[in-house]
Design an enzyme around this catalytic site. Structure first.
Site, PDB file in Angstrom:
ATOM      1  N   ARG A 172       1.304  -0.955  -0.020  1.00  0.00           N
ATOM      2  CA  ARG A 172      -0.214  -0.218  -0.231  1.00  0.00           C
ATOM      3  C   ARG A 172       0.961   1.046   0.017  1.00  0.00           C
ATOM      4  NH1 ARG A 172      -4.118  -1.615   3.925  1.00  0.00           N
ATOM      5  NH2 ARG A 172      -2.815  -3.839   3.718  1.00  0.00           N
ATOM      6  N   THR A 173       1.718   1.236   0.519  1.00  0.00           N
ATOM      7  CA  THR A 173       3.058   1.947   0.661  1.00  0.00           C
ATOM      8  C   THR A 173       3.506   2.550  -0.647  1.00  0.00           C
ATOM      9  OG1 THR A 173       3.064   1.976   2.845  1.00  0.00           O
ATOM     10  CG2 THR A 173       4.703   3.932   1.837  1.00  0.00           C
ATOM     11  N   LYS A 226      22.774  -7.538  -6.113  1.00  0.00           N
ATOM     12  CA  LYS A 226      24.425  -8.125  -7.166  1.00  0.00           C
ATOM     13  C   LYS A 226      25.066  -7.389  -5.524  1.00  0.00           C
ATOM     14  CE  LYS A 226      22.929  -8.104 -11.746  1.00  0.00           C
ATOM     15  NZ  LYS A 226      23.095  -7.125 -12.907  1.00  0.00           N
ATOM     16  N   ARG A 257      12.344   3.214   1.300  1.00  0.00           N
ATOM     17  CA  ARG A 257      12.105   2.451   2.626  1.00  0.00           C
ATOM     18  C   ARG A 257      13.072   1.430   2.628  1.00  0.00           C
ATOM     19  NH1 ARG A 257       6.379  -0.768   3.454  1.00  0.00           N
ATOM     20  NH2 ARG A 257       6.069   0.821   4.841  1.00  0.00           N
ATOM     21  N   HIS A 299       7.972   6.055   9.933  1.00  0.00           N
ATOM     22  CA  HIS A 299       6.772   6.212   8.769  1.00  0.00           C
ATOM     23  C   HIS A 299       6.247   7.124   9.020  1.00  0.00           C
ATOM     24  CE1 HIS A 299       5.069   4.728   5.654  1.00  0.00           C
ATOM     25  NE2 HIS A 299       4.196   3.876   5.794  1.00  0.00           N
TER      26      HIS A 299
END
Lengths: 306, 189
Positions: free
Chosen positions: A56-57, A84, A106, A134
């Site tokens: 959702r974010t 990698k 995030r 957040h």
């Protein structure tokens, strides 16, 4: 407004109110129109840099940026050079070289957005870092409360559940107290962080004692992926003591609302009949999330670059 | 030594006094009635915040007083459509409210206090395009001070004022500033 939004402490009361007012105006401006798009950030590039899973974010930020006509690049760690072994700094510098005006990040490590902000020219928006913060979730929660109750000053908010691991709880405590709300944390002692007594909140272990005096109940998700130690004896016991079911909802004041940042564990911290009741703002929160993020992106990226 | 250096600067007489503003609003209301004629119910007055919004409400009230027909009023905030955000920075947003019946197929008259470069009007036209498809769009302003930077002109003008670019036209309205007046300040005329 500062250049970045890394934590709610970046917002004083005036800034936070500006974000909420801007959100309300954007919602009003877009309400009921066919073309839900504004030209404000045309030619700006927003990178969604997601090192941790999110539905959702990420979608919410993507939609917010697109509705403001920004170009959006989605970057998730899976399937990128990160797998990698590329470092956060090299990833950031690569994106910087491509000309990102805003970076929405995030990361599972607390503080990653702060480090990123030192390496890049553009504005950094924290979309959740580890167990730290957040901020846009707290802004959309504050907006939802103001929308439903008409005020934030003096509103009594109970934040219930895994406060220890919750960046949502940390950001909400900071922002809601800045805006004049009274926050009570309700959790078993094992799920409260060290030093919680220095926070500007009341702490309780007893949900039933708090509910009759709460205008807002904010249920936190039990984060199964972080339950690596025995914080509580069993899911059933947690649910019985700290879960919000129909019986508990009945003792709430008449106009009280129930919030959840999602994703929910139905039957664990919140019963289905509560999540689907008229008191629940869970769906409204998702919708408000897009508008709040539009306001944040407009205020951070709309003006002159430095 | 000159006497004038010891005297306070003489007060600048307003370009428009409160009575002038009221007369101008009445005149533009009459012009709108004449132009819109039988289509008054189709008319929507859309103010551009900040001061275009109360002007639109006043025009609507006068049109209703003169013609007996109520007129729909709205406001459209143009901040998110401006082309100078990068030059002048972000600013707080203002109300956007349209009548429930919308603007599709209707005669929209944009209302603003001062017409200068024309950029606000361009932004308002862009905003209107996203909000619906009016039959026609016209423009009413209290003061036209010249210096257009875009091919835009007003259909209804309260007062044409020749100005220099360095001068400022300040519009004060009772709803926002406590009194009605229009001042021309600064610069050389």
């Amino acid at each position: 407004m500062r250049k970045h939004l890394l934590e709610v402490a970046d917002l004083d009361r005036a800034d936070a109110t500006l974000v909420l007012d801007t959100t309300a105006q954007i919602e009003q401006a877009l309400a009921g129109r066919e073309v839900k798009k504004l030209p404000t950030l045309r030619g700006r590039t927003v990178v969604n840099l997601f090192f941790e899973d999110s539905t959702r974010t990420r979608i919410s930020f993507e939609l917010a940026a697109k509705r403001l006509s920004a170009d959006v690049i989605n970057f998730s760690a899976k399937g990128s050079s990160v797998s990698k072994g590329e470092s956060l700094k090299d990833t950031a510098l690569t994106l910087e070289a491509m000309g990102a005006d805003g970076i929405v990040v995030r990361h599972s490590a607390s503080g990653a957005p702060h480090r990123l902000a030192q390496w890049v020219q553009g504005s950094v928006v924290n979309a959740g870092d580890g167990t730290h913060e957040h901020p846009t979730q707290a802004l959309l929660d504050a907006y939802t409360i103001r929308q439903r109750l008409g005020r934030l000053d003096g509103v009594r908010v109970a934040v219930v559940g895994d406060v220890l691991h919750s960046r949502v709880a940390r950001s909400n405590v900071g922002l809601l107290t800045t805006l004049g709300a009274e926050v009570t944390l309700v959790a078993p002692p094992t799920l409260l962080p060290v030093g919680v007594e220095t926070w500007p909140v009341t702490v309780s272990y007893d949900l039933d004692a708090v509910l009759p005096k709460a205008d807002v109940v904010m249920m936190l998700r039990v984060q199964a992926e972080r339950m690596n130690a025995s914080f509580f004896p069993s899911a059933r016991e947690y649910s019985r003591r700290y879960g919000l079911d129909g019986r508990r909802m009945a003792v709430l004041p008449d106009d009280a609302i129930v919030m959840h940042p999602g994703p929910m564990n139905r039957g664990m911290e919140i019963a289905a009949e509560v999540a689907d009741s008229p008191r629940s703002t869970i769906v409204a929160q998702v919708g408000n999330g897009v508008s709040v993020r539009m306001a944040v992106l407009y205020l951070l990226l709309g003006g002159a670059p430095e | 030594m000159t006497m004038s250096s010891e005297l306070p600067a003489p007060p600048v007489p307003p370009l428009l006094s409160a009575e002038d503003v009221a007369r101008v609003v009445d005149r533009v209301a009459h012009q709108l009635i004449e132009k819109a004629a039988s289509h008054l119910a189709d008319l929507v007055l859309v103010g551009i915040p900040t001061r275009g919004a109360p002007l639109a409400r006043r025009l609507a009230a006068r049109i209703e007083a003169f013609s007996g027909t109520p007129v729909d009023v709205g406001t459209v905030d143009i901040t998110l459509y401006r082309d100078d955000l990068r030059l002048r920075g972000v600013r707080a947003l203002e109300d956007t409210r349209l009548p429930d019946s919308g603007i599709d197929g209707r005669l929209v008259v944009l209302v603003d206090d001062v017409l200068f470069s024309g950029r606000s009007v361009r932004a308002a036209l862009d905003a209107l395009r996203d909000l619906g498809r009016p039959r026609a769009v016209q423009l009413a302003v209290l003061v036209d001070r010249g210096h257009r930077e875009l091919p835009i002109r007003a259909d209804y003008v309260g007062k044409n004022v020749p100005t220099s670019r360095t001068q400022k036209v300040e519009v004060h309205l009772a709803e926002i500033d406590g009194l009605d007046e229009v001042l021309l300040t600064g610069g050389e005329a």
